[in-house]
Design an enzyme around this catalytic site. Structure first.
Site, PDB file in Angstrom:
ATOM      1  N   GLY A  20      10.612 -10.991  15.288  1.00 18.80           N
ATOM      2  CA  GLY A  20      10.254  -9.819  14.805  1.00 18.80           C
ATOM      3  C   GLY A  20       8.945 -10.022  13.980  1.00 18.80           C
ATOM      4  CG  LEU A  22       9.513  -9.943   7.343  1.00 17.81           C
ATOM      5  CD1 LEU A  22       8.177  -9.614   6.347  1.00 17.81           C
ATOM      6  CD2 LEU A  22      10.662  -9.576   6.879  1.00 17.81           C
ATOM      7  CG  ASP A 177      10.992  -5.881  -4.502  1.00 14.10           C
ATOM      8  OD1 ASP A 177       9.796  -6.149  -4.250  1.00 14.10           O
ATOM      9  OD2 ASP A 177      11.328  -5.143  -5.148  1.00 14.10           O
ATOM     10  CG  HIS A 178       6.833  -8.205  -0.690  1.00  9.49           C
ATOM     11  ND1 HIS A 178       7.421  -7.115  -0.337  1.00  9.49           N
ATOM     12  CD2 HIS A 178       5.392  -7.657  -1.021  1.00  9.49           C
ATOM     13  CE1 HIS A 178       6.381  -5.975  -0.172  1.00  9.49           C
ATOM     14  NE2 HIS A 178       5.352  -6.305  -0.889  1.00  9.49           N
ATOM     15  CD  GLU A 216       1.410   1.044   0.512  1.00 14.07           C
ATOM     16  OE1 GLU A 216       1.597  -0.005   1.228  1.00 14.07           O
ATOM     17  OE2 GLU A 216       1.968   1.761   0.325  1.00 14.07           O
ATOM     18  CG  ASP A 235       8.798   2.660   1.492  1.00 20.95           C
ATOM     19  OD1 ASP A 235       9.351   1.798   2.319  1.00 20.95           O
ATOM     20  OD2 ASP A 235       7.358   2.534   1.687  1.00 20.95           O
ATOM     21  CG  HIS A 240       8.212  -2.488  -3.949  1.00 22.56           C
ATOM     22  ND1 HIS A 240       8.855  -3.704  -3.484  1.00 22.56           N
ATOM     23  CD2 HIS A 240       7.668  -2.236  -2.705  1.00 22.56           C
ATOM     24  CE1 HIS A 240       8.799  -3.899  -2.303  1.00 22.56           C
ATOM     25  NE2 HIS A 240       8.154  -3.012  -1.933  1.00 22.56           N
ATOM     26  CE  LYS A 331       3.668   4.075   3.212  1.00 24.14           C
ATOM     27  NZ  LYS A 331       2.951   2.775   2.938  1.00 24.14           N
TER      28      LYS A 331
END
Length: 483
Positions: A20, A22, A177-178, A216, A235, A240, A331
């Protein structure tokens, strides 16, 4: 005192969804960088598992191409790439059936760390967990990594946690959670709890307010179907921004270990007060010279999903009484920027007159694009002509501090290695997730009950005007969004 580095043991890492987006963009290129850094012990293996029919050689070629497309300077290391892909295996597997599971079982070894990365839709988590146990592939020492979304509300989060708990204990589950893997986020804890300078000032006596911004420039093109059912709250804010808020606001943990740190984060979430409707601004980007509208990108001409959200929050405890926390994310804004800004109060008394007295100390913690911190301090402007004050940053850019040859690990690299080490400090616990949804759900239910319509803002701008007024009417200003 020198911190002890936990060594990485030999491991088998199975990546479900190994073909995939990711896996190709982040996981495998990140693991290659850790391989080059000497953090993959000899004998460790990475096993891709997905629906596509492919053999080991085909998968290795796919990952060569992924590293060439998404890697950095390391992609020039052709010998290193060949050594790395030699450690890759592939199994074509049916997540909801029986195909491929016997083959995967034969591949796994019993004398190494076994980790399983669920880089798939949450609807498949239960099926994967069940088959890992049914085929004897996972045991009480195995670890699983799951990606967000961790549900879409409290009820689904509880159901997801219950599904995983049927087969894995909480200490085996790594909810990734990056944002928590970023160098700056971890340095936030070091700055707070490793320096006598800041902790005595980290309270309502000295701090006026705190801003957390994740901006973003990209829209939702390509993710419209998912995002239109999610929106900025689900999201970004619920996970985050909530995690950043916890780290900036939590009490000092008694020790630096996973559960002690996460206990303190949980207290912050539970202390969050309900948000008043007039302290919430939802927005949706409109068409401009910078590009199409959200509705065009999402291919939904009647969508009322928010692509922007700003809110004023309060934490009901002694440390943060009266201190507002302003959260903002969106965004198609004018720059890509993630920042935590701690704005300190004005001096109680100043010996300077006029405009020269209007200065504040601000600690800026930059998460992207240029990770680092700076502390805005006031000094005398050099030269003759009297006492003229200017603000200057005491800057610590990680790229400069580490030197040109010391590249900070990507968030995914760091977090995957923490999984192999068995360190859960930077991963969300199940009760954290549920507490975050318990706070988030009433906010969403409130604007749905009011039939709230997002305010339009031009793509490429700083967001809707109403968001500016959220601070302006209280004599404060948002930090400028700068890339």
């Amino acid at each position: 005192m020198v911190s002890r580095v936990i060594p990485v043991e030999t491991f088998d890492l199975v990546i479900f969804g190994g073909t995939g987006d990711l896996a190709r963009r982040k996981i495998l290129p990140g693991l290659f960088r850790r391989f080059r850094a000497g953090q993959m012990p000899p004998g460790s293996r990475i096993i891709g598992a997905a629906r596509s029919e492919m053999d080991d050689d085909g998968y290795r070629q796919m990952i060569r191409e992924a590293i060439a497309e998404f890697g950095g300077e390391e992609k020039k290391d052709s010998d290193g790439i060949e050594s790395f892909v030699a450690q890759l295996r592939y199994v074509a597997i049916d997540a909801t059936g029986e195909g491929g599971w016997a083959q995967l079982s034969k591949l796994m070894r019993g004398d190494v760390v076994r980790a399983f990365y669920f880089s798939v839709a949450p609807s498949l988590f239960g099926a994967l967990a069940e088959r890992l146990h049914a085929h004897g592939i996972a045991d009480s020492e195995s670890r699983i990594v799951v990606e967000k979304p961790f549900g879409r509300d409290l009820a689904t989060a509880r159901a997801l946690n219950a599904t995983l708990a049927e087969h894995f204990d909480e200490q085996q589950i790594y909810r990734i959670d990056h944002y928590l893997g970023k160098e700056t986020v971890q340095n936030l804890m070091a700055v707070r709890f490793g320096n006598v300078l800041f902790e005595p000032l980290w309270n309502s006596h000295y701090i006026d307010h705190i801003q957390i911004t994740v901006a973003e420039t990209v829209g939702v093109t390509g993710r419209g179907a998912y995002y239109d059912k999610s929106g900025a709250m689900r999201d970004m804010v619920q996970n985050h921004l909530m995690q950043l808020l916890c780290l900036i606001a939590m009490e000092p943990p008694s020790t630096y270990d996973a559960d002690t740190v996460r206990d303190e984060k949980l207290k912050v979430i539970r202390a969050l007060q309900p948000v008043e409707p007039h302290h919430i601004v939802r927005g949706q980007y409109d068409a401009s010279a910078q590009g199409p509208s959200y509705r065009e990108d999402a291919e939904n001409p009647r969508s009322f999903t928010e692509s922007f959200l700003a809110m004023k929050c309060h934490i009901a405890n002694w440390r943060w009484a009266t201190v507002p926390f302003y959260l903002r994310t969106g965004k198609r804004l004018k720059a890509r920027s993630s920042e935590i800004a701690v704005v300190f109060k004005d001096l109680g008394h100043t010996i300077f007159e006029g405009d020269t007295a209007r200065h504040r100390n601000i600690l800026s913690i930059r998460l992207q694009p240029n990770e680092g911190m700076d502390l805005q301090v006031t000094i005398k402007e050099p030269g003759p002509g009297g006492m003229r004050l200017v603000d200057v940053p005491l800057d610590m850019s990680f790229a400069e501090a580490l030197g040109p040859d010391q590249e900070a690990p990507d968030a995914y690299e760091r977090l995957i290695m923490d999984v192999i080490r068995g360190n859960q400090t930077l991963f969300m616990r199940g009760d954290e997730v549920e507490a975050a949804w318990a706070w988030t759900d009433p906010i969403i239910e409130g604007w749905e009950a009011r039939n709230d319509v997002p305010k339009l803002y031009d793509a490429g701008s700083a967001g809707p005007e109403d968001a500016m007024m959220l601070l302006h009417r209280e004599g404060r200003r948002w930090r400028d969004i700068k890339g």
